[in-house]
Design a protein around this motif. Structure first.
Motif: not given
Length: 446
Positions: A40-50
């Motif tokens: 469910d965390d694809a947006k987090k990856i995309n938005d530089g959250g990792v």
């Protein structure tokens, strides 16, 4: 960087949402480090959250931070932002459940890949070729062993049951291990790794995979790195281990990574020659990789065990020489005519970092082309002088690397320093250990 969410949406439409996404960061030793995230965390990856510490790119082989590199806590251990590499979202078919993986790089500013990235070093080398109107065409071959499962990391490897001492292309060996090998091939197909032939190599439990040639050298290196992970994962499901260690057995052949290279220009393969013999361009290229081979040996053979492949009688080439269709040569020319004209570089171990090894090989080719270096006589010419052997001393190879202007040119002074410092640390730690053979031979006699 393109929008990762578009790639993830296409993956999800084809396969459903994964239970987790594994983020793979390739370090300087080609060990994957990273994180697991929920599907469910694809947006987090995309938005530089990792994020991960930038020093994650450059630990020693044991995974330790080395202060002398100037990374890590020496500078506060700052984070980098993990950024997905376009086109690398793939399933992980050997994992339990629905798992996806994606290759990542790290940036410090959200845009530029860190100078610590080995993959980016290859990208920079390809930019040099592009500036000359040239495109390398690459195919790799990787050797590996399957061994019986061990109970402790210190335990010596043992071949699988019924493995002959010399398999030597024996089809019965492939038949006996077809469950593992067909699963490896199926996993490669699912991940889009362009495998060609699979053979039983000479050693007991040893195999070789050939990959299709590609004009995307980054893809060729990605494939080699990902294949190693895939093989270890698939073989583990069958209760055994796989290793790409350069020399797991003293008495049997080691594992190499052979690299086939041609170079395409505006009019096709610049190595092609229809008049017989070796074309001038191919001759310069071979001369370049031979001249730079000692400087690059520390990336072609990066570990303590790697140098066992260069000992006399170790089944591997150990001198910077070349030959026409000669498997005893460091550089073999399988074909010199037409579109298949190429060189085969046979020095790198299967334990190398493919990004760094291919960068060094391509850098050597450019060195020869730009300098119009003359081709020495082939090793089987009776008039050919015998070149000095490549080092079988790890420390000496690292010292040559650390002082090399060629290495500074292709990798940069900072990266050269980081790599040499890590290897010097590994040398200090690993060579300080007293081995069992020393106790067996000396303790009771002296």
């Amino acid at each position: 960087m393109t929008d990762f969410l578009d790639e993830f949406a296409a993956y999800e439409a084809a396969r459903g949402r994964p239970d987790r996404i594994e983020l793979l960061l390739c370090d300087i030793n080609a060990i994957h480090r990273g994180k697991w995230l929920s599907g469910d965390d694809a947006k987090k990856i995309n938005d530089g959250g990792v994020r991960l510490p930038l020093s994650t790119y450059a630990p020693n082989i044991m995974g330790e931070e080395i202060p002398e590199t100037g990374l890590g806590m020496a500078v506060g251990d700052p984070d980098g932002v993990m950024v997905p590499v376009t086109g690398t979202l793939k399933p992980v078919p050997w994992a339990d459940g629905h798992v996806a993986q994606v290759q990542c790089e790290m940036t410090e500013d959200g845009e530029t890949v860190s100078w610590l990235s080995a993959r980016d070093k290859l990208a920079a080398m390809l930019a040099r070729y592009a500036a000359r109107g040239l495109t390398p065409v690459i195919a790799t071959e990787l050797e590996f062993y399957i061994v019986a499962a061990r109970e402790t990391p210190e335990e010596s490897p043992c071949p699988p049951p019924h493995a002959p001492d010399a398999q030597n292309y024996e089809l019965n060996v492939l038949d006996r291990t077809q469950d593992i090998l067909t699963e490896i091939q199926a996993a490669c197909a699912e991940q889009g790794l362009a495998t060609d032939s699979l053979i039983a190599e000479y050693g007991p439990g040893q195999y070789e995979i050939n990959f299709h040639h590609t004009d995307d050298a980054l893809e060729a290196a990605d494939t080699a790195v990902l294949f190693r992970r895939l093989v270890r994962g698939v073989v583990a499901r069958h209760g055994m281990e796989a290793t790409f260690m350069a020399k797991p057995y003293a008495e049997h052949p080691g594992n190499g990574m052979h690299v086939h290279v041609s170079v395409r220009g505006a009019d096709g393969n610049i190595f092609a020659h229809d008049e017989g013999g070796v074309s001038p361009a191919l001759g310069h290229a071979v001369a370049g990789v031979l001249a730079t081979m000692p400087d690059a040996q520390a990336v072609l053979a990066p570990h303590l065990n790697s140098f066992r492949r260069f000992a006399p009688g170790s089944f591997s080439p150990n001198r910077p020489d070349w030959g026409l269709d000669h498997r005893g040569a460091a550089v073999r020319l399988p074909d010199t005519e037409g579109p298949a004209a190429r060189l085969e570089h046979r020095i790198a171990g299967a334990d190398c970092n493919p990004y760094l090894a291919i960068t060094a090989i391509l850098g050597g080719i450019l060195h020869g082309l730009d300098g119009d270096l003359p081709l020495p006589l082939p090793l089987d010419d009776p008039l050919a002088p015998v070149p000095d052997a490549l080092s079988h001393d790890w420390r000496r190879a690292v010292d040559v690397f650390a002082a090399s202007d060629f290495i500074e040119d292709i990798f940069g002074a900072r990266f050269r320093h980081i790599y040499a410092t890590l290897k010097q640390d590994e040398i200090a730690k690993l060579t300080a250990e007293i081995t069992p053979v020393e106790y067996r031979v000396y303790l009771g006699r002296l």
